[in-house]
Enzyme design. Structure first.
Site, PDB file in Angstrom:
ATOM      1  N   GLU A  35       0.841  -1.338   0.021  1.00  0.00           N
ATOM      2  CA  GLU A  35      -0.060  -0.032   0.239  1.00  0.00           C
ATOM      3  C   GLU A  35       1.004   1.248  -0.130  1.00  0.00           C
ATOM      4  OE1 GLU A  35      -2.708  -0.702   3.336  1.00  0.00           O
ATOM      5  OE2 GLU A  35      -4.258  -1.769   1.851  1.00  0.00           O
TER       6      GLU A  35
ATOM      7  N   ASP B 289      -8.400  -8.906   4.185  1.00  0.00           N
ATOM      8  CA  ASP B 289      -8.140  -7.951   5.019  1.00  0.00           C
ATOM      9  C   ASP B 289      -9.531  -7.713   6.282  1.00  0.00           C
ATOM     10  OD1 ASP B 289      -7.095  -5.585   6.340  1.00  0.00           O
ATOM     11  OD2 ASP B 289      -7.737  -4.266   4.546  1.00  0.00           O
TER      12      ASP B 289
ATOM     13  N   GLU C 149     -12.385  -2.247  12.145  1.00  0.00           N
ATOM     14  CA  GLU C 149     -12.320  -1.547  11.193  1.00  0.00           C
ATOM     15  C   GLU C 149     -13.627  -1.860   9.983  1.00  0.00           C
ATOM     16  OE1 GLU C 149      -8.787  -1.792   8.730  1.00  0.00           O
ATOM     17  OE2 GLU C 149      -9.544  -0.689   7.123  1.00  0.00           O
TER      18      GLU C 149
HETATM   19  O1  GCW Z   1      -6.836  -2.985   7.034  1.00  0.00           O
HETATM   20  C1  GCW Z   1      -6.150  -2.125   6.127  1.00  0.00           C
HETATM   21  C2  GCW Z   1      -6.481  -0.743   6.574  1.00  0.00           C
HETATM   22  C3  GCW Z   1      -5.216   0.320   6.368  1.00  0.00           C
HETATM   23  C4  GCW Z   1      -3.804  -0.550   7.198  1.00  0.00           C
HETATM   24  C5  GCW Z   1      -3.817  -1.761   6.338  1.00  0.00           C
HETATM   25  C6  GCW Z   1      -2.428  -2.460   6.888  1.00  0.00           C
HETATM   26  C7  GCW Z   1      -2.355   0.670   8.849  1.00  0.00           C
HETATM   27  O2  GCW Z   1      -7.382  -0.192   5.836  1.00  0.00           O
HETATM   28  O3  GCW Z   1      -5.441   1.318   7.109  1.00  0.00           O
HETATM   29  O4  GCW Z   1      -2.894   0.375   7.175  1.00  0.00           O
HETATM   30  O5  GCW Z   1      -4.772  -2.617   6.126  1.00  0.00           O
HETATM   31  O6  GCW Z   1      -2.802  -3.712   7.526  1.00  0.00           O
HETATM   32  O7  GCW Z   1      -1.600  -2.195   6.746  1.00  0.00           O
END
Ligand code: GCW
Length: 647
Positions: free
Chosen positions: A265, A344, A372
């Site tokens: 990312e 995720d 989240e």
């Molecule tokens: O779950 C996702 C999130 C990001 C996060 C990423 C990760 C810290 O939306 O905000 O970044 O994973 O785990 O690195």
């Protein structure tokens, strides 16, 4: 520290110890912590604590200090004894007695020894030092500001951090990473000229046996050191890390190590230099090794610039494809930190096939306590049963995930400077449950919940039954009114709160449901799909390969099926979607009523906070129900068998 919720350590929990005579044997800082705890309880309740031999009800004894964390608990001859050969063991043994309460002093001879399954039980804080313009201070944080950082620097008053360490020790957690894995410019400097601030936080956590870890950027030699490259095989880069790390240890001798999100990312990593993730992780491992530190290298690596038209890319495959070929190449003090599922932190995912596929690598499994994708601490969603399913899952046919997590169990923290710690007061149960499951992944999560309820709210049976009924099934309730059958990601892009069925369908981050007029789901079979099912060892590869054997709750994760496809439950997919969405909302309504009925049994501020969140949960659950049901009704044209309102 006035006005901060004592959570699972209210004064009353210390009464059984505080009314008795305690002997403490051994010396060292953690023994002093235990002594301080007992002395405080005695001041309040009239008992006594001493270090001199005599006649006692409770003996807490540290015998040597070999670094172990277990303890032996014994009851006999009218006396309760906790013996440990490591200082942390004494601390955990003490909190064991707190948890038992009066039971610890009942006269039936018993002896039992306790040992954590995993040596590292860690919380990762996604806290920014400076408030980030988009992500705020705590990325994916739903409990106010950071516990550690305020106004762009470490908090001056660390009393709350100390209280946090105490709560963590009481559920068995022994490590904390204090900053976000997305390392921005200000946070990068915590590694170098701002390490003193980290040392202050470490100082507040140390009395409770918690080691401090830091997230660092892979580009540190460039952005902090002024080098031209961060190439892991470059000698000057290696020297820079060695020196920077030595300085960290000069300031924090018991520092735990680094956490790294690389080539993920947008974070920098070894790919820029044509190097592998093992090269990257081993660079930092080498810098940490002389000091006994560990690097936690995250496996959350995937392409977030996908083209939705390209059906060959499957985000679910990414971590396995990147890392399994590197098995055996990671240094002994490098731990690969793997999210529990391939995506995720969705409400339902299969267990990551990487776990069990890398016997030559130390893995840590990462869970997400911050909600989240599970209601953002506005919804009640107790994750204990989900985590327990994950941890007990037998991924290679023999070992469970809990046993395979040799590098530790990690959760993304769900706390902040909110007076209730977690925004939603009932979300404290997630934090507590994580600690207890990290200690014993085979523990029954429902027993852990009961323990949390008893400690936090006291012994009232009416209250306990009410809380249990609200929390027990709350994860499945959340699943019912949100994305169905493992499909995931029907959330609003960016902030991830509330429904948006097509929110990610045409986005560069991946495509998740492929719904059309005939059917829904992602074909991840080997025979006709992305081949992801083939990443599992047997029997799971076969179980997931066919829609006939795939468990219902994961059907749409693995297969694209027609709306009329018959589930094992005896319902069609479309009727399942309708039914679960109506049921989920009805369950929220019932939980809200149940909470209202507890008004006289819970302190007013806590009751009001939860009641207010239930209003929002219900509003949001209805929105989810109506959007998801309408979406699939419009796509499929199939009416609800029971004729309920679908818009
Ligand atoms: O779950 C996702 C999130 C990001 C996060 C990423 C990760 C810290 O939306 O905000 O970044 O994973 O785990 O690195």
């Amino acid at each position: 520290m006035q006005g901060v919720d004592p959570a699972w350590l209210p004064d009353g929990a210390f009464r059984p110890i505080g009314t008795r005579r305690t002997l403490i044997r051994g010396s060292g800082p953690l023994v002093d912590t235990v002594h301080g705890e007992v002395a405080r309880a005695c001041e309040r309740f009239g008992g006594s604590v001493s270090r001199e031999p005599g006649s006692y009800d409770l003996v807490l004894e540290l015998d040597g200090d070999d670094g172990s964390e277990g303890f032996v608990y014994e009851r006999g001859d009218g006396r309760t004894t906790v013996t440990a050969s490591g200082a942390r063991g004494l601390l955990y043994g003490f909190f064991h007695v707190v948890r038992l309460g009066e039971t610890a002093f009942l006269d039936d001879a018993r002896r039992a020894s306790y040992q954590p399954e995993s040596a590292l039980r860690m919380l990762d804080h996604w806290d920014n030092v400076a408030v980030h313009p988009v992500m705020g201070q705590v990325e994916r944080g739903y409990a106010g500001g950071s516990l550690f950082w305020e106004d762009g620097r470490a908090r001056g008053d660390l009393e709350r951090v100390r209280a946090y360490g105490r709560l963590l020790a009481a559920c068995g957690i022994n490590a904390v990473a204090v900053n976000n894995v997305n390392v921005h410019a200000t946070e990068a400097r915590l590694l170098t000229d701002r390490i003193g601030e980290v040392a202050d936080i470490a100082g507040a956590l140390r009395p409770y046996g918690i080691r401090t870890h830091l997230s660092v950027t892979f580009a540190a030699p460039v952005v902090l050191g002024g080098l031209a490259s961060a190439d892991p095989l470059d000698e000057s880069v290696r020297a820079w890390w060695a020196e920077a790390t030595a300085r960290v240890y000069a300031t924090i001798p018991d520092f735990g190590g680094f956490v790294v999100k690389a080539d993920s990312e947008g974070q920098p990593g070894p790919f820029a230099y044509g190097r592998s993730h093992a090269d990257g992780a081993n660079l930092l491992a080498a810098a940490l090794a002389p000091h006994g530190g560990t690097v936690h290298w995250r496996a959350f690596v995937y392409n977030h610039h996908q083209d939705w038209r390209d059906r060959s890319t499957d985000r679910a495959r990414a971590a396995y494809d990147h890392f399994v070929p590197l098995d055996g190449e990671f240094a002994d003090n490098a731990v690969l930190q793997v999210k529990h599922g391939p995506m995720d932190f969705q409400v339902r995912e299969p267990v990551s096939p990487m776990i069990g596929a890398m016997p030559g690598t130390r893995l840590a499994v990462e869970l997400q306590a911050t909600q989240e994708y599970t209601g953002q601490q506005r919804h009640v969603c107790w994750l204990g049963p989900m985590w327990s399913e994950v941890l007990r899952f037998g991924i290679d046919g023999e070992s469970s995930v809990g046993a395979l997590a040799r590098g530790g169990l990690v959760a993304v923290a769900n706390v902040g400077d909110d007076p209730f710690w977690t925004g939603h007061p009932l979300a404290q149960a997630n934090l507590y449950t994580f600690g207890r499951l990290a200690w014993d992944p085979n523990a029954d999560p429902h027993h852990v919940l009961d323990e949390w309820i008893r400690l936090t709210f006291g012994p009232g049976p009416g209250l306990a039954a009410g809380l249990r009924s609200i929390l027990d099934g709350s994860w499945r309730t959340y699943e019912r009114y949100t994305a169905p059958l493992g499909v995931g990601f029907m959330v609003q892009p960016g902030h991830h709160y509330g429904p948006s069925v097509d929110g990610y369908e045409y986005s560069p981050w991946g495509t998740y449901h492929f719904a059309d007029r005939d059917g829904v789901g992602v074909d991840r079979s080997v025979a006709s799909g992305t081949g992801y099912a083939g990443q599992y060892a047997k029997p799971w590869a076969d179980v997931y390969e066919s829609p006939l054997s795939c468990p219902d709750e994961l059907l749409l994760f693995f297969h694209h099926v027609s709306y009329g496809h018959m589930l094992h439950s005896g319902k069609t997919v479309i009727q399942h979607i309708y039914d679960t969405h109506f049921e989920g909302v009805a369950e929220v309504e019932a939980a809200r009523e149940r909470w209202a009925s507890l008004v006289d049994l819970v302190d007013p501020a806590r009751h009001a906070r939860v009641a207010e969140r239930f209003e929002e949960q219900l509003r949001s659950a209805r929105e989810w129900r109506d959007q998801v049901n309408s979406y699939f009704f419009r796509k499929s044209g199939v009416a609800d068998e029971r004729g309920r309102t679908i818009y």
